[in-house]
Design a protein around this motif. Sequence first.
Motif: not given
Length: 105
Positions: A30-34, A47-56, A64-71
């Motif tokens: 869910t956080a990934h979709t945000v 590169p955005a996919r790889l960067a997203t993986k690193c961030v998560l 993660l819970e905070l980010l997932a709220r914006d789904v």
Amino acid sequence: MRQLTLSLACLLGLGACDPAEVVDSALTRTAHTVVFPVVNIDMPAEPARLATKCVLEAATQSELELLARDVGVEAGTSTKATIREIAVRPATQACFAANGVPPVR
């Protein structure tokens, strides 16, 4: 008989799932979709996919819970700031470097 064996195998496989692991996985997806759309603004998809993986991977459970709220909605300034805070951490920057993602400045 074969169908019964297959059904039992499936039930045993489901029984082996850790509920907390399933929840964590769903939260991360869910956080990934945000995060991905925000990161994808500044870099191409791969590169955005790889960067997203690193961030998560560098995010805490509460982040993660905070980010997932914006789904389902466009990420706001607070969400973008959270993503940036995670992205500039040394662990995230090291992950970026290991995956060929440009560093965040």
